[in-house]
Scaffold this active site. Sequence first.
Site, PDB file in Angstrom:
ATOM      1  N   GLU A   1     -13.713  -3.432  -1.215  1.00  0.00           N
ATOM      2  CA  GLU A   1     -13.880  -3.642   0.225  1.00  0.00           C
ATOM      3  C   GLU A   1     -15.284  -3.256   0.674  1.00  0.00           C
ATOM      4  O   GLU A   1     -15.759  -2.142   0.394  1.00  0.00           O
ATOM      5  CB  GLU A   1     -12.817  -2.823   0.989  1.00  0.00           C
ATOM      6  CG  GLU A   1     -12.935  -2.993   2.504  1.00  0.00           C
ATOM      7  CD  GLU A   1     -11.704  -2.522   3.273  1.00  0.00           C
ATOM      8  OE1 GLU A   1     -10.695  -2.152   2.644  1.00  0.00           O
ATOM      9  OE2 GLU A   1     -11.784  -2.535   4.519  1.00  0.00           O
TER      10      GLU A   1
ATOM     11  N   ASP B   1       0.840  -1.204   0.000  1.00  0.00           N
ATOM     12  CA  ASP B   1       0.000   0.000   0.000  1.00  0.00           C
ATOM     13  C   ASP B   1       0.874   1.252   0.000  1.00  0.00           C
ATOM     14  O   ASP B   1       1.778   1.372   0.844  1.00  0.00           O
ATOM     15  CB  ASP B   1      -0.856   0.044   1.281  1.00  0.00           C
ATOM     16  CG  ASP B   1      -2.217  -0.584   1.083  1.00  0.00           C
ATOM     17  OD1 ASP B   1      -2.748  -0.537  -0.040  1.00  0.00           O
ATOM     18  OD2 ASP B   1      -2.752  -1.126   2.072  1.00  0.00           O
TER      19      ASP B   1
HETATM   20  O1  KIV Z   1      -4.458  -2.350   4.347  1.00  0.00           O
HETATM   21  C1  KIV Z   1      -5.087  -3.417   4.168  1.00  0.00           C
HETATM   22  O2  KIV Z   1      -4.945  -4.387   4.906  1.00  0.00           O
HETATM   23  C2  KIV Z   1      -6.008  -3.478   3.032  1.00  0.00           C
HETATM   24  C3  KIV Z   1      -6.893  -4.679   2.953  1.00  0.00           C
HETATM   25  C4  KIV Z   1      -7.995  -4.576   3.936  1.00  0.00           C
HETATM   26  C5  KIV Z   1      -7.393  -4.908   1.579  1.00  0.00           C
HETATM   27  O3  KIV Z   1      -6.036  -2.598   2.231  1.00  0.00           O
END
Ligand code: KIV
Length: 273
Positions: free
Chosen positions: A191, A92
Amino acid sequence: MSVHKKQELKKITTHQLQEMKNRGEKIAMLTAYDYSMAKIIDGAGIDIILVGDSASNVMAGNETTLPITLDQMIYHASSVVKAVKRALVVVDIPFGYYQGSSGEGLRSSIRIMKESGAHAVKVEGGSEVKDSVLRILSAGVPVMGHLGLTPQSIYKFGTYSVRAKEEAEANKLIEDAHLLQECGCFGLVLEKIPAELARKVASSLSIPVIGIGAGPDVDGQVLVMQDMLGINQEFKPRFLRRYADLNAVITGAVGKYVEDVKAKSFPNEDEKY
Ligand code: KIV
């Protein structure tokens, strides 16, 4: 090593994920944030490991994903990458490192790829982040999208409840999903949205769609590892299936260790030099 064994160890690529969707094979994805857990779940056959910014919640104890920094995400990601032999590692880009400008999005993704050795990045949002998505992709970095409940926007939503129940928000989500595919994203996370909407999106997109709280009719599933292993006991949404009760296992083991130390029964004769 047999041919079969060699095939099992073949690294997962974005192309293989696409082939999995094409042949109807479901994709299994979990989060991980450290070397030891990543090693276990990679060995257990997970297809995608997400170094999620949920590290902010489950590793750092923050209430939201907003405080985690790019340096902290790179630290988690590089620990995970060192353990992984097979899974695709997606990281991310945290809040504040791609929304402001596409140049910053590009610089953030290059830092993640260079400094952690990960294979792809994930961003939240649709048309709002299009410029960043295109710029990151232009550098050859694979991008995964994330729509529906996007925790980096929690203060805009106000709650963690199901998104896109109303027609206008559902239509925007469908448009954004197609936009991200047209931009060149290799996959999409949906989500906490109604299962019927997720089915519609997954069946109309050619790229793999991975759901969390988005029902069964998508191309794969993702969960936060600490939640599905029962480490985190407080989080109990309807979509979460618990596969273990590690909280009880760890509490029991630590309780016994404390007891043994206090009782002077650990270490024993065999456990000393
Ligand atoms: O940060 C995370 O764990 C996520 C998942 C919930 C898809 O983005």
